[in-house]
Enzyme design. Structure first.
Site: not given
Length: 272
Positions: A81, A143-145, A159
Site C-alpha cells: 500500500a 506499508v510500501c515504503f 527508500k
C-alpha cells in the site's frame, strides 16, 4: 539516434481515473495504436493505493481512511500500500519486446529506474538503486515504503521512491510514487496493528527506512519543479526524446468506462 516516446502530463485527477488511464494506455500500446509512453500525474483527493494481490482484511483500516477523506483504489500492479498525497507519480508503458527491455522483471526495473535516478541527480540529490540484502516481501509489512525492492531508489540507504510493475498483453506497465513530503502519523493511522505499542514502534522505525525529497533538500519543492527534473531524467536515463500527447475523446471514453466498471467498483477494490 534516440527514439521518441509520448509524454502525457495528466495533472491532478481522481484515483480511479489515474489507475484506469494507466491500464488504457497499456491496452492502446498493446494494439499498436501508440508508441511507448511516459506519464506524470497527481491525486485529488489523496488516496491509498493497494497492490493487486494485497489483502485488506485485518491490514487496512478502511474506516480511518474514509474518515480522513482518502479514497482507496486497487492498482493493476503488485506491491504494498502507498499513500499518494504530496508527490509526483509516474508511469511508463513499453512493450516487453522493446530492444531496451530485458526479459527479466528485475532487470527491467533496473533499466526503467535509470530515469528516476537521473531525475534525482537533476535536483542535486545523490540517489542509488537498491540491492536488497534480504528477501523482498517477507517482512510482513503492508506499508510500501518500509522496504525497498530490487532497483528502487534509495538515498543514504533509505527508500526514496516506490515502484510497481505488471506485464499484460505483451506490455510492461511500471508506475510509482516520488514523494515530496511524507506524513508518517497519517500514514500509520491507515493500517491495523495488534496494539498501539506495535504501531508506535513501527512509526519510529519508519524514519530510518524512508525519506522524501524535501527532507533531503531541506526546502519545499513543487510539483512543477519535480516534473521538469524527472522529465529530463527519463530522457537521459532511457536515451529517449519525448513528444507531448493529449489523450483524445475515444481514449478518455474508454478510461471513463473502465473507471466505472472496475476501479470505482468496491467489489473489485476490497475483494481480498
Amino acid at each position: 539516434m534516440s527514439e521518441t516516446w509520448l509524454f502525457i502530463d495528466s495533472g491532478v485527477n481522481s484515483p480511479t481515473f489515474n489507475m484506469a488511464m494507466d491500464e488504457i494506455l497499456l491496452n492502446w500500446h498493446s494494439q499498436g495504436l501508440i508508441p511507448p509512453v511516459l506519464r506524470f500525474y497527481g491525486w485529488e483527493p489523496a488516496a491509498l493505493s493497494l497492490g493487486l494481490f494485497q489483502k485488506t482484511v485485518g491490514r487496512i483500516d478502511i474506516d480511518a481512511a474514509k474518515a480522513k477523506g482518502y479514497e482507496i483504489v486497487r492498482r493493476p500492479t503488485g506491491g504494498l500500500a502507498v499513500l499518494h498525497d504530496d508527490e509526483l507519480t509516474y508511469s511508463v508503458i513499453v512493450s516487453e519486446s522493446h530492444p531496451k527491455m530485458p526479459s527479466s522483471i528485475i532487470e527491467a526495473y533496473r533499466v526503467l529506474s535509470q530515469g528516476i535516478l537521473e531525475g534525482y541527480r537533476n535536483l542535486g540529490i545523490q540517489a542509488d538503486l537498491a540491492i536488497p540484502n534480504k528477501p523482498v516481501g517477507k517482512s510482513g509489512t503492508a506499508v510500501c515504503f518500509e522496504e525497498s525492492s530490487w532497483y528502487e531508489l534509495e538515498i543514504e540507504g533509505k527508500k526514496a521512491a516506490g515502484s510497481a510493475q505488471t506485464r499484460q498483453k505483451g506490455v510492461i506497465l511500471q508506475h510509482g510514487s516520488i514523494p515530496m513530503d511524507m506524513d508518517t502519523e497519517t500514514l500509520y493511522d491507515l493500517f491495523i496493528f495488534p496494539n498501539e505499542k506495535v504501531k508506535n514502534r513501527a512509526m519510529k522505525g519508519f524514519d530510518q527506512k524512508a525519506v522524501s525529497i524535501n527532507q533531503i533538500l531541506g526546502r519545499k519543492t513543487s510539483y512543477e519543479e519535480l516534473k521538469l527534473a524527472f522529465k529530463d531524467g527519463f530522457k537521459k536515463g532511457l536515451n529517449i526524446e519525448l513528444s507531448t500527447y493529449e489523450p483524445n475523446e475515444k481514449m478518455l471514453k474508454e478510461v471513463e468506462d473502465l473507471m466505472q466498471s472496475k476501479y470505482a467498483n468496491e467489489d473489485y477494490t476490497f475483494q481480498r
